[in-house]
Design an enzyme around this catalytic site. Structure first.
Site, short mmCIF file in Angstrom:
data_model
loop_
_atom_site.label_atom_id
_atom_site.label_comp_id
_atom_site.label_asym_id
_atom_site.label_seq_id
_atom_site.Cartn_x
_atom_site.Cartn_y
_atom_site.Cartn_z
N GLU A 117 20.96 26.14 124.70
CA GLU A 117 19.83 26.30 125.62
C GLU A 117 19.97 27.55 126.47
O GLU A 117 19.00 28.29 126.66
CB GLU A 117 19.71 25.08 126.55
N CYS A 128 22.55 18.97 129.00
CA CYS A 128 23.54 18.63 130.02
C CYS A 128 23.02 19.06 131.40
O CYS A 128 21.97 19.70 131.49
CB CYS A 128 24.86 19.33 129.71
N HIS A 147 26.02 27.50 125.78
CA HIS A 147 25.29 26.39 125.16
C HIS A 147 24.04 26.96 124.52
O HIS A 147 23.51 27.99 124.95
CB HIS A 147 24.89 25.37 126.21
N CYS A 152 22.33 22.91 131.64
CA CYS A 152 21.18 23.36 130.87
C CYS A 152 19.87 22.82 131.44
O CYS A 152 18.87 23.55 131.51
CB CYS A 152 21.34 22.97 129.41
#
Length: 149
Positions: free
Chosen positions: A54, A82, A52, A85
């Site tokens: 992040e 999410c 992801h 993260c």
């Protein structure tokens, strides 16, 4: 540069993901007023469920600053993080989170959970939501409309 300017940089990263066929989420990490890491979702490209935006930015920033603790940093991300993260932001001791659009189906900062500000955890972040919310949300809508065909 202010929150809007840094969020525009994150949106630029999200556009890169969009053109690669990745879910269009982008992030930048700022330390002492400078972007020290930038990336976008790359799960398909890297064959990695943790790739992801992040997470990739936290990895880059840790390497740049020489440690896993990232105090005095601000993460700008186009969509609400999410659970994975949000948890990583807490673990990294990021000071502040700024995000664009909420994620009603997966957001773990305000929508479904409140990981970033949970008093039971050892660290909490200052959170600013809805910065360039419309632009971030529109990019996601366009991406998913195109996928549905």
């Amino acid at each position: 540069m202010d929150d809007t300017g840094f969020m525009r940089e994150a949106l630029s990263e999200a556009q890169k993901a969009f053109y690669k066929g990745e879910i269009p989420i982008g992030a930048v990490l700022v330390h002492q007023g400078k972007i020290i890491a930038r990336n976008h979702n790359r799960r398909e490209e890297l064959h990695d469920p943790t790739a992801h935006a992040e997470i990739l930015v936290l990895r880059e920033a840790g390497a740049a600053l020489g440690g896993w603790r990232l105090p005095e940093t601000t993460l700008y991300v186009t969509i609400e993080p999410c659970p994975m993260c949000a948890g990583a932001l807490v673990q990294a001791r990021v000071k502040r989170l700024v995000y664009g659009a909420a994620d009603a189906k997966g957001g773990a900062v305000a929508s479904l959970y409140r990981i970033a500000t949970d008093d039971r955890l050892n660290h909490r972040l200052s959170v600013t939501a809805s910065v360039l919310e419309e632009e971030a949300g529109e990019l996601m809508r366009r991406f998913f409309q195109a996928r549905r065909g």
